[in-house]
Design a protein around this motif. Structure first.
Motif, PDB file in Angstrom:
ATOM      1  N   SER A 143       0.852  -1.194   0.000  1.00 19.06           N
ATOM      2  CA  SER A 143       0.000   0.000   0.000  1.00 19.06           C
ATOM      3  C   SER A 143       0.881   1.234   0.000  1.00 19.06           C
ATOM      4  O   SER A 143       2.118   1.138   0.023  1.00 19.06           O
ATOM      5  CB  SER A 143      -0.906   0.002   1.237  1.00 19.06           C
ATOM      6  N   ASP A 144       0.261   2.412   0.013  1.00 18.24           N
ATOM      7  CA  ASP A 144       1.022   3.657   0.019  1.00 18.24           C
ATOM      8  C   ASP A 144       1.795   3.869   1.312  1.00 18.24           C
ATOM      9  O   ASP A 144       2.748   4.651   1.350  1.00 18.24           O
ATOM     10  CB  ASP A 144       0.084   4.848  -0.199  1.00 18.24           C
ATOM     11  N   VAL A 145       1.385   3.201   2.379  1.00 15.01           N
ATOM     12  CA  VAL A 145       2.033   3.434   3.667  1.00 15.01           C
ATOM     13  C   VAL A 145       2.973   2.307   4.067  1.00 15.01           C
ATOM     14  O   VAL A 145       3.587   2.357   5.137  1.00 15.01           O
ATOM     15  CB  VAL A 145       0.980   3.646   4.775  1.00 15.01           C
ATOM     16  N   VAL A 160       6.192   2.886   6.536  1.00 17.55           N
ATOM     17  CA  VAL A 160       7.068   3.910   5.961  1.00 17.55           C
ATOM     18  C   VAL A 160       7.234   5.073   6.931  1.00 17.55           C
ATOM     19  O   VAL A 160       6.267   5.517   7.563  1.00 17.55           O
ATOM     20  CB  VAL A 160       6.486   4.412   4.629  1.00 17.55           C
ATOM     21  N   VAL A 161       8.477   5.548   7.059  1.00 18.57           N
ATOM     22  CA  VAL A 161       8.772   6.738   7.848  1.00 18.57           C
ATOM     23  C   VAL A 161       9.013   7.894   6.883  1.00 18.57           C
ATOM     24  O   VAL A 161       9.959   7.855   6.087  1.00 18.57           O
ATOM     25  CB  VAL A 161      10.018   6.526   8.735  1.00 18.57           C
ATOM     26  N   LEU A 196       9.855  -2.166  11.003  1.00 21.39           N
ATOM     27  CA  LEU A 196       9.359  -3.539  10.911  1.00 21.39           C
ATOM     28  C   LEU A 196       8.681  -3.896  12.226  1.00 21.39           C
ATOM     29  O   LEU A 196       9.235  -3.644  13.299  1.00 21.39           O
ATOM     30  CB  LEU A 196      10.509  -4.520  10.679  1.00 21.39           C
ATOM     31  N   GLU A 197       7.503  -4.479  12.137  1.00 17.73           N
ATOM     32  CA  GLU A 197       6.795  -4.939  13.317  1.00 17.73           C
ATOM     33  C   GLU A 197       6.350  -6.375  13.102  1.00 17.73           C
ATOM     34  O   GLU A 197       5.780  -6.701  12.059  1.00 17.73           O
ATOM     35  CB  GLU A 197       5.589  -4.052  13.612  1.00 17.73           C
ATOM     36  N   THR A 198       6.621  -7.223  14.103  1.00 16.32           N
ATOM     37  CA  THR A 198       6.312  -8.637  13.962  1.00 16.32           C
ATOM     38  C   THR A 198       5.081  -9.060  14.752  1.00 16.32           C
ATOM     39  O   THR A 198       4.810 -10.240  14.895  1.00 16.32           O
ATOM     40  CB  THR A 198       7.508  -9.494  14.417  1.00 16.32           C
ATOM     41  N   SER A 199       4.333  -8.115  15.267  1.00 17.74           N
ATOM     42  CA  SER A 199       3.143  -8.433  16.043  1.00 17.74           C
ATOM     43  C   SER A 199       2.120  -9.185  15.199  1.00 17.74           C
ATOM     44  O   SER A 199       1.950  -8.902  14.012  1.00 17.74           O
ATOM     45  CB  SER A 199       2.510  -7.148  16.577  1.00 17.74           C
ATOM     46  N   PRO A 200       1.402 -10.161  15.791  1.00 11.92           N
ATOM     47  CA  PRO A 200       0.385 -10.906  15.038  1.00 11.92           C
ATOM     48  C   PRO A 200      -0.724 -10.029  14.455  1.00 11.92           C
ATOM     49  O   PRO A 200      -1.356 -10.407  13.474  1.00 11.92           O
ATOM     50  CB  PRO A 200      -0.187 -11.874  16.092  1.00 11.92           C
ATOM     51  N   ASP A 201      -0.958  -8.859  15.055  1.00 11.30           N
ATOM     52  CA  ASP A 201      -1.999  -7.961  14.537  1.00 11.30           C
ATOM     53  C   ASP A 201      -1.408  -6.694  13.913  1.00 11.30           C
ATOM     54  O   ASP A 201      -2.103  -5.693  13.728  1.00 11.30           O
ATOM     55  CB  ASP A 201      -2.979  -7.589  15.644  1.00 11.30           C
ATOM     56  N   ALA A 202      -0.122  -6.734  13.580  1.00 14.26           N
ATOM     57  CA  ALA A 202       0.536  -5.556  13.018  1.00 14.26           C
ATOM     58  C   ALA A 202      -0.004  -5.224  11.636  1.00 14.26           C
ATOM     59  O   ALA A 202      -0.281  -6.111  10.828  1.00 14.26           O
ATOM     60  CB  ALA A 202       2.050  -5.788  12.937  1.00 14.26           C
ATOM     61  N   VAL A 203      -0.166  -3.940  11.372  1.00 13.76           N
ATOM     62  CA  VAL A 203      -0.556  -3.447  10.049  1.00 13.76           C
ATOM     63  C   VAL A 203       0.331  -2.256   9.717  1.00 13.76           C
ATOM     64  O   VAL A 203       0.758  -1.518  10.610  1.00 13.76           O
ATOM     65  CB  VAL A 203      -2.041  -3.032  10.006  1.00 13.76           C
ATOM     66  N   PRO A 204       0.640  -2.042   8.459  1.00  9.80           N
ATOM     67  CA  PRO A 204       1.490  -0.901   8.101  1.00  9.80           C
ATOM     68  C   PRO A 204       0.763   0.423   8.296  1.00  9.80           C
ATOM     69  O   PRO A 204      -0.458   0.511   8.157  1.00  9.80           O
ATOM     70  CB  PRO A 204       1.812  -1.153   6.629  1.00  9.80           C
ATOM     71  N   ARG A 205       1.543   1.447   8.623  1.00 13.54           N
ATOM     72  CA  ARG A 205       0.989   2.788   8.792  1.00 13.54           C
ATOM     73  C   ARG A 205       2.073   3.801   8.478  1.00 13.54           C
ATOM     74  O   ARG A 205       3.270   3.480   8.518  1.00 13.54           O
ATOM     75  CB  ARG A 205       0.478   2.996  10.213  1.00 13.54           C
ATOM     76  N   GLU A 206       1.681   4.997   8.169  1.00 17.35           N
ATOM     77  CA  GLU A 206       2.667   6.042   7.904  1.00 17.35           C
ATOM     78  C   GLU A 206       3.116   6.643   9.226  1.00 17.35           C
ATOM     79  O   GLU A 206       2.289   7.000  10.073  1.00 17.35           O
ATOM     80  CB  GLU A 206       2.075   7.121   7.008  1.00 17.35           C
ATOM     81  N   ILE A 207       4.439   6.726   9.419  1.00 12.82           N
ATOM     82  CA  ILE A 207       5.013   7.177  10.681  1.00 12.82           C
ATOM     83  C   ILE A 207       5.863   8.416  10.417  1.00 12.82           C
ATOM     84  O   ILE A 207       6.653   8.457   9.466  1.00 12.82           O
ATOM     85  CB  ILE A 207       5.865   6.067  11.322  1.00 12.82           C
ATOM     86  N   SER A 208       5.739   9.395  11.279  1.00 14.24           N
ATOM     87  CA  SER A 208       6.494  10.634  11.078  1.00 14.24           C
ATOM     88  C   SER A 208       7.914  10.487  11.598  1.00 14.24           C
ATOM     89  O   SER A 208       8.165   9.724  12.541  1.00 14.24           O
ATOM     90  CB  SER A 208       5.816  11.795  11.809  1.00 14.24           C
TER      91      SER A 208
END
Length: 614
Positions: A143-145, A160-161, A196-208
């Motif tokens: 995705s875009d993020v 993405v940062v 990178l996040e390895t959590s079972p419920d992790a989803v990508p997000r845009e981070i500042s």
């Protein structure tokens, strides 16, 4: 400083270590994470290219085919900075993991921050996970993020940062293996990156970048505050702090257990079969670490590690050869079934690739002395043992009374059959001696007369059978002439005076036979077959033990020269592997706790001797 060539594999020493006190990752000097297991040190790998070309990697490097790279730690932290110098600009890759706390977690974060220092640098990014040592396929959503990699029971979210107004990365590509590649161009002052996040419920997000900078500052403060606890101000201070941080990085915070190394199957001989999994907690390593941590002033860590040891003594491993297993998983489980990854070629073709460790069920009598010595040392430094702990110590020593006088596999976990190893008997003497001291000092009820008889019997047996008049030295096992550098601890544990003529002649014999310039071999496999093919390098732990023995024997100038020479074999950020090859290359699992704790002990002892001489 070095120049990279595309696709060139990184050597063992070309890595720095980052971690969050529950797991860790190796970052090569070319910007590749080629070893990362989650959620624990002993979990299956997500990135394993260190052991196989298709084992999975996360690479961030300049797009140009030629660049210069340098790597360093932010001082007094576990934050790793890799600098890339190109013809068009200079940029930095900052890798770190925010600490995960004392409760076991499924989710872990690994942050890769990019910043352009000067000019313009275009980076090529490749993310190619291989879940469960490459045995489980995955899907990829982009995705875009960011991106989401999903395997049967694992997820890896890549966020993405960037500033909301920053341009998007370009040229994002996916392939049939579910891998992602893209490019990103940075100009002076630009800050980008990925989380990178390895959590079972992790989803990508845009981070500042501001959010990541806060995590960076918090992580830096944690490490600087932690290392600032040490009051040590003597020689080699920065080197000792780096070793202490490395030991802390290899500690599993929820249990306090210290892994021998965060890696598996890195060879003791390139192309050979001596490739073992070290991602577990050895009783021996943990016991020695208590000494090193206390001597450096890290009291809380030493007490926590001592608690881990006391728990193992109290629970009695059900399927072990004695009350203690020689090693455990980081959570205290003794299940270390060994298997082979036949689909992996191994580091530089060194196979088989072992995970798990078949030596776990061996009988190694030395661990009882090492555990009791650590408990005794903690007792002398403000962490006394309570009544339930004392009861289990009595039970352990009662078992040892009936079992010390038998063949065993020994400290080096040989697979050539049990022998009467002198070092094993030595540490049985230590076990009885420390138990007697604890009972006497604290007035605890115990069969002290019986323990004294057994302690003295061990002493007399070692003097009668461990000493070889022909060699004028204490030898590896009874009835042979082979030397063994584990016996360098004889004077250190108080079995023999450090300037006793028998001890001095043993040191001379070891120097003649086991020393190669400044480096020390464990023993000679050709002279004492250990059930395995091939040879090995010098053992870095043993070199530092030799330094400490020389210093104690009054040969301080010689000890300092050996120590300073040994320091030249550290890698660019002060890390040591298990062994040094005949060519000077680091080999074996990396970084190794045994080596770094022995470095601390040797440096502290040598520093004291130098101060006395002055």
């Amino acid at each position: 400083m070095s120049t990279a060539a595309p696709g060139a594999p990184a050597s063992i020493a070309e890595h720095g270590l980052i971690g969050d006190l529950q797991t860790a990752a190796l970052v090569a000097t070319d910007g590749t994470i080629d070893w990362f297991c989650s959620p624990r040190f002993d979990s299956p790998s997500i990135f394993g290219a260190l052991l196989d070309e298709d084992g999975g990697r996360f690479r961030i490097r300049p797009e140009t085919d030629s660049f210069t790279r340098k790597q360093l730690y932010l001082p007094d932290t576990a934050i790793l900075i890799t600098r890339f110098l190109t013809d068009d600009g200079v940029a930095e890759l900052v890798d770190f993991m925010p600490t995960a706390g004392d409760s076991a977690r499924e989710g872990h974060s690994l942050i890769r921050l990019l910043r352009c220092v000067r000019g313009t640098v275009t980076f090529a990014v490749e993310i190619a996970p291989r879940f469960d040592y490459g045995r489980r396929a995955h899907t990829l959503e982009v995705s875009d993020v960011g991106a989401l990699f999903v395997a049967e029971d694992a997820r890896l979210a890549v966020s993405v940062v960037r500033h909301p107004t920053a341009p998007r990365s370009t040229g994002a590509l996916t392939d049939d293996d579910g891998d992602l590649s893209l490019t990103v161009t940075l100009h002076t002052g630009d800050v980008r990156g990925v989380v990178l996040e390895t959590s079972p419920d992790a989803v990508p997000r845009e981070i500042s970048p501001e959010e990541i900078q806060q995590l960076h500052d918090d992580t830096a403060r944690f490490w600087q505050d932690w290392v600032g606890q040490s009051p040590y101000s003597g020689r080699w201070r920065e080197l000792l702090h780096r070793s202490a941080i490395t030991l802390k990085l290899m500690t599993y915070a929820p249990s306090g257990g210290l892994v021998a190394a965060p890696t598996a199957a890195l060879p003791e001989q390139i192309g050979g079969e001596r490739n073992w999994d070290y991602r577990y907690t050895w009783v021996r390593d943990s016991s020695f670490s208590v000494h090193a941590l206390l001597r450096m002033g890290f009291h809380d860590e030493a007490v926590t590690l001592g608690g881990w040891l006391k728990d193992r003594v109290a629970e009695r491993a059900p399927d072990a050869a004695g009350p203690l297993a020689i090693m455990y998983r980081v959570d205290g489980s003794p299940d270390l079934r060994e298997e082979t990854l036949d689909h992996w070629s191994g580091y530089r073709g060194s196979s088989p690739v072992h995970i798990g460790n078949g030596a776990a069920d061996q009988l190694q009598l030395d661990i009882y002395g090492e555990a009791l010595d650590a408990i005794w040392y903690l007792d002398q430094h403000g962490a006394p043992i309570g009544h339930p702990g004392w009861v289990t110590i009595c039970e352990l020593l009662d078992w040892l009374v009936d079992n010390w006088d038998q063949p065993e596999e020994g400290i080096w976990e040989t697979r050539g059959g049990r022998k009467d190893f002198t070092y094993g008997r030595l540490m049985c003497w230590v076990a009885f001696d420390r138990g007697i001291r604890l009972a006497t000092i604290h007035g605890r009820p115990a069969p002290v007369d019986r323990w004294i008889r057994e302690r003295d019997a061990v002493y007399e047996q070692i003097m009668a059978h461990g000493w070889n008049p022909e060699r004028q030295a204490f030898v590896q096992h009874y009835g042979d002439t082979v030397l063994d550098s584990s016996l360098l601890k004889m004077a250190q544990v108080g079995f023999i005076a450090p300037r006793d003529p028998m001890w001095l002649s043993t040191l001379d014999a070891m120097g003649d036979e086991l020393l190669s310039d400044s480096l020390v071999y464990r023993y000679d496999p050709a002279a004492s077959p250990d059930g395995l093919a091939g040879s090995e390098g010098t053992f870095s732990l043993c070199t530092f033990l030799y330094v400490e023995a020389l210093a104690g024997a009054g040969r301080v100038a010689e000890a300092r020269l050996v120590f300073e020479k040994m320091l030249t074999y550290a890698n660019h950020v002060g890390l040591f592997s298990e062994e040094i090859s005949p060519t000077g290359e680091q080999i074996g699992n990396f970084p190794q706790a045994f080596t770094h704790l022995a470095l601390i002990d040797a440096a502290l002892s040598l520093n004291d001797q130098l101060d006395r001489a002055r």
